[in-house]
Structures are given as structure tokens and as C-alpha cells.
Design a protein around this motif. Structure first.
Motif, PDB file in Angstrom:
ATOM      1  N   ILE A  43      39.370  41.883  42.007  1.00  0.00           N
ATOM      2  CA  ILE A  43      39.015  40.559  41.540  1.00  0.00           C
ATOM      3  C   ILE A  43      39.800  40.183  40.284  1.00  0.00           C
ATOM      4  O   ILE A  43      40.088  39.010  40.054  1.00  0.00           O
ATOM      5  N   GLY A  44      40.209  41.174  39.479  1.00  0.00           N
ATOM      6  CA  GLY A  44      41.018  40.877  38.298  1.00  0.00           C
ATOM      7  C   GLY A  44      42.351  40.268  38.689  1.00  0.00           C
ATOM      8  O   GLY A  44      42.773  39.244  38.135  1.00  0.00           O
ATOM      9  N   THR A  45      43.029  40.891  39.658  1.00  0.00           N
ATOM     10  CA  THR A  45      44.282  40.331  40.171  1.00  0.00           C
ATOM     11  C   THR A  45      44.050  38.964  40.782  1.00  0.00           C
ATOM     12  O   THR A  45      44.833  38.020  40.573  1.00  0.00           O
ATOM     13  N   GLN A  46      42.990  38.816  41.538  1.00  0.00           N
ATOM     14  CA  GLN A  46      42.731  37.553  42.226  1.00  0.00           C
ATOM     15  C   GLN A  46      42.458  36.413  41.245  1.00  0.00           C
ATOM     16  O   GLN A  46      42.880  35.274  41.473  1.00  0.00           O
ATOM     17  N   VAL A  47      41.778  36.708  40.138  1.00  0.00           N
ATOM     18  CA  VAL A  47      41.531  35.685  39.114  1.00  0.00           C
ATOM     19  C   VAL A  47      42.838  35.273  38.444  1.00  0.00           C
ATOM     20  O   VAL A  47      43.094  34.088  38.212  1.00  0.00           O
ATOM     21  N   VAL A  48      43.688  36.255  38.108  1.00  0.00           N
ATOM     22  CA  VAL A  48      44.988  35.937  37.509  1.00  0.00           C
ATOM     23  C   VAL A  48      45.818  35.080  38.459  1.00  0.00           C
ATOM     24  O   VAL A  48      46.422  34.066  38.056  1.00  0.00           O
ATOM     25  N   MET A  49      45.829  35.433  39.735  1.00  0.00           N
ATOM     26  CA  MET A  49      46.615  34.673  40.705  1.00  0.00           C
ATOM     27  C   MET A  49      46.029  33.289  40.949  1.00  0.00           C
ATOM     28  O   MET A  49      46.763  32.329  41.212  1.00  0.00           O
ATOM     29  N   ALA A  50      44.714  33.148  40.860  1.00  0.00           N
ATOM     30  CA  ALA A  50      44.097  31.832  41.032  1.00  0.00           C
ATOM     31  C   ALA A  50      44.576  30.878  39.940  1.00  0.00           C
ATOM     32  O   ALA A  50      44.881  29.701  40.205  1.00  0.00           O
ATOM     33  N   ALA A  71      30.637  38.453  49.027  1.00  0.00           N
ATOM     34  CA  ALA A  71      30.198  37.232  49.714  1.00  0.00           C
ATOM     35  C   ALA A  71      31.235  36.127  49.477  1.00  0.00           C
ATOM     36  O   ALA A  71      31.610  35.873  48.329  1.00  0.00           O
ATOM     37  N   PRO A  72      31.716  35.464  50.516  1.00  0.00           N
ATOM     38  CA  PRO A  72      32.792  34.464  50.347  1.00  0.00           C
ATOM     39  C   PRO A  72      32.481  33.375  49.335  1.00  0.00           C
ATOM     40  O   PRO A  72      33.332  33.019  48.514  1.00  0.00           O
ATOM     41  N   HIS A  73      31.263  32.829  49.349  1.00  0.00           N
ATOM     42  CA  HIS A  73      30.956  31.745  48.411  1.00  0.00           C
ATOM     43  C   HIS A  73      30.921  32.257  46.975  1.00  0.00           C
ATOM     44  O   HIS A  73      31.323  31.558  46.045  1.00  0.00           O
ATOM     45  N   ARG A  74      30.459  33.491  46.791  1.00  0.00           N
ATOM     46  CA  ARG A  74      30.416  34.056  45.435  1.00  0.00           C
ATOM     47  C   ARG A  74      31.820  34.393  44.955  1.00  0.00           C
ATOM     48  O   ARG A  74      32.147  34.211  43.770  1.00  0.00           O
ATOM     49  N   HIS A  75      32.666  34.862  45.857  1.00  0.00           N
ATOM     50  CA  HIS A  75      34.056  35.159  45.514  1.00  0.00           C
ATOM     51  C   HIS A  75      34.767  33.890  45.041  1.00  0.00           C
ATOM     52  O   HIS A  75      35.464  33.895  44.016  1.00  0.00           O
ATOM     53  N   LYS A  76      34.590  32.786  45.744  1.00  0.00           N
ATOM     54  CA  LYS A  76      35.218  31.528  45.344  1.00  0.00           C
ATOM     55  C   LYS A  76      34.690  31.055  43.990  1.00  0.00           C
ATOM     56  O   LYS A  76      35.441  30.520  43.169  1.00  0.00           O
TER      57      LYS A  76
END
Length: 366
Positions: A93-100, A315-320
Motif C-alpha cells: 500500500i505504501g508503493t500504491q499511495v506514492v503511485m496514486a 476490500a476494494p472500496h477500502r483500498h480506494k
């Protein structure tokens, strides 16, 4: 862009090579989709975005690149912000937040005049996946079994937390610091080369390293992790905290020195903070975002039975929700970096804020 994406003339591609390439692509899509997404994003990025591979990590059948992405002002004396993700391979999730946030900026560069103007004054560097080998293998450590956040040449001044603070017994146990005689791991040497190239000589720079960690609340940690005494530029952290809370009073982040939780050996940001602020006249503030994963587990207890479920919202909605919830803070850090002259304390104000910071964070340690 990397050997995984180099194009070979069709006539030169053997059946064996084609089979091997298909297998590699399948492995990446299955075990490291973040790298596939990053490369796709970079392939479509505007031409003013600079991309390079700063290290290649061998892991099993693959050689995985560590990407550096740069945008914004190229002047050596422009303030700079560094975003790092994927230090711990399990904490995707750290990588995903940076990429977002990176994708957000890239999309806005096409039409946002205010962002274009801002990028003329500030430099941004991304290292979205520092530990691709660990992420590919779905483990906290790098492929050598070393915890990259326990691998810098710095020793805790007081008793560190058992195992959690770093251990030298075995790479088979978590939080292994590595062999001191061997120096830092390749991933950390790559990060050190970026910091040495990017930060010295700048009047102000800031880093945000994105992790997930056990806790009910998102936390912003700052040095030190190796001792309980305040950092030399603690007044600057207090000033940053105050302008954030004035602008976003309803935020839920908790700002604290990491030493309030536990002491560790080998903390990367302690090491880089001391080095940059010792050798440069400017100010460097490293921050760590620790996203509280207990909230995700509490709302979805079956995540306890999956290793990645302990550190990531499944959970997809929580991930978004997590991906979008930190964009405002990152935008704030970018604007604060560009406008550092308007809030960075000097003289009497610095002394006052230092005293306030000590009373706020270190009063029970005096």
C-alpha cells in the motif's frame, strides 16, 4: 526502459526467448503488478518527466529494476521533495499511495496551470518501489533477508525493542540488520546515491517514506529512531505540523518522533538526516507515513489469515479510500516545500518553536 521491456527485432527472437519473456511477464503480472503498472504509467508520462533505472535486483528468474522518476525544477538550488515507497515488500500500500499521487500529478500536468507554475519552483523525485525483490517475493525484507529499515550504519543509544529494533542473529528471523562488515544493501546504496545527488546544496528538502504499520491511526513519524533526544531541527518539524493543522484542522494524522514508540538500530532516515544536515547549510526533514493497518483488519477480520492482509487494505472500496485519503497531505507537502521561506522558522521564532516541540513531545523524557 529496462531489460524486461527492451525490444528485440522479431527475426532475432527465438522460440526459447519468446517463451521465457512470456513467463517473465506472467510472473510480473502475478507477483509484482505494481511494477507493471509503474512501467505503463511511465510509458505514457509527459516528455518533461525524467525516468532512470538506478539499480537492478536479482531475484529468482527475474532482474527487477529500481526506478527513479524526476519532474519539476531542474535548478540545483530549488527546494526538493522525495517520495519513497516499497521499502518493505509486504507493505504494498505504501508503493500504491506514492503511485496514486504520481499519477495524479501526471494527469494534472496536461491542464493545471497552477501545478505547472509550482513545478517551475520545486523539484520532485519518486522512488516508488525501492525493494522490488521483496515485493515480488511477498516478504518484508529484501531477497537477502535484510530489513532495509534496519540496515544503515547507526546504532541505538539505548536498549532497542527485542527483535523489532533490529537483530544480527539470522536473516531467517524478521528485522535482520544484515552483516555490518558488508555495508548497506544494494537497494539502500541506490537510495543513498539518489539522496547524495539530489539533496546537498538545496536550501530546503523534505522526504516522505510511505509504510503501513500496526496501529489504529495514521501516523507521521520523524527522527530519531535511535535515541530519545530531539533532533537538531525539531523546530522545523513543529512549524510544519502547525501550518498543516491550521490549514487542515480536521486531519487525523498523529505527528510523533519514532522514539516515542521504540528504538531501532540502522534506521535509514536517522542516518540520512544526520548526514545531510551535517554536510549542508540547508534544512532536510525526513518523514515516515505509517498507515494504521489495525483499522483494516478490525473491519475485515479474515485478513488475519493472510500475510498481506496484516499490512494492506484488501476490500476494494477500502483500498480506494486509502489511495485517495493521503493526496491532500502530499499536495500540502509539495506546496510547503515550494514555499518554505514563508514558514521555516528563524532566530527567536526557531528558539520558541524548539521549546514548544520539546514540551510537546519530550516532556516525559526529561
Amino acid at each position: 526502459m529496462t531489460e524486461l521491456r527492451d525490444l528485440t527485432p522479431h527475426s532475432a527472437i527465438t522460440s526459447e526467448q519468446s517463451t521465457r519473456d512470456r513467463r517473465q511477464r506472467h510472473l510480473l503480472r502475478t507477483f509484482l503488478p505494481e511494477l507493471v503498472s509503474l512501467e505503463r504509467t511511465l510509458a505514457e508520462a509527459p516528455e518533461q518527466v525524467r525516468c532512470s533505472v538506478i539499480e537492478r535486483i536479482e531475484t529468482g528468474p527475474l532482474t527487477l529494476p529500481v526506478y527513479r522518476v524526476d519532474m519539476g525544477a531542474e535548478a540545483a538550488d530549488a527546494p526538493a521533495i522525495l517520495l519513497v515507497g516499497g521499502v518493505h515488500g509486504l507493505e504494498r500500500i505504501g508503493t500504491q499511495v506514492v503511485m496514486a499521487w504520481m499519477r495524479n500529478l501526471l494527469a494534472r500536468m496536461a491542464w493545471d496551470e497552477s501545478l505547472r507554475s509550482l513545478l517551475d519552483r520545486v523539484h520532485i523525485t519518486f522512488l516508488p518501489i525501492l525493494n522490488p525483490g521483496g515485493m515480488y517475493k511477498n516478504q518484508r525484507s529484501n531477497p537477502n533477508g535484510v530489513d532495509l529499515m534496519r540496515n544503515a550504519p547507526i546504532i541505538a543509544q539505548d536498549r532497542s525493542a527485542f527483535l523489532l529494533g533490529g537483530q544480527k542473529v539470522s536473516p531467517r528471523l524478521p528485522w535482520y540488520t544484515g552483516d555490518p562488515e558488508a555495508g548497506m544493501e544494494a537497494e539502500n546504496r541506490a537510495l543513498e546515491s539518489v539522496i547524495s545527488n539530489l539533496l546537498p546544496g538545496r536550501p530546503f528538502s523534505l522526504a516522505l517514506d510511505c509504510h503501513s504499520g500496526f496501529g489504529w491511526q495514521d501516523q507521521i513519524w520523524f527522527p530519531y529512531a535511535y535515541r530519545r533526544r530531539p533532533m537538531r531541527k525539531i523546530a522545523s518539524v513543529m512549524a510544519l505540523k502547525l501550518i498543516w493543522e491550521q490549514a487542515w484542522p480536521d486531519h487525523t494524522y498523529r505527528f510523533e518522533p519514532q522514539s516515542r514508540h521504540y528504538l531501532t538500530h540502522g534506521d535509514l532516515w536517522d542516518y540520512f538526516y544526520k548526514r545531510i544536515n551535517r554536510d549542508s547549510a540547508g534544512t532536510f526533514i525526513p518523514l515516515t507515513l505509517e498507515m494504521g493497518s489495525w483499522r483494516w483488519v478490525r473491519k475485515r477480520p479474515r485478513q488475519l489469515f493472510r500475510l498481506d492482509g496484516l499490512f494492506n487494505p484488501l476490500a476494494p472500496h477500502r483500498h480506494k479510500r486509502v489511495l485517495r485519503s493521503h493526496l491532500a497531505f502530499m499536495d500540502f507537502l509539495l506546496n510547503a516545500t515550494a514555499s518554505y521561506r514563508n514558514w521555516l522558522p528563524q532566530g527567536a521564532e526557531e528558539s520558541m518553536l524548539r521549546e514548544a516541540a520539546i514540551m510537546h513531545w519530550y516532556r516525559d523524557q526529561q
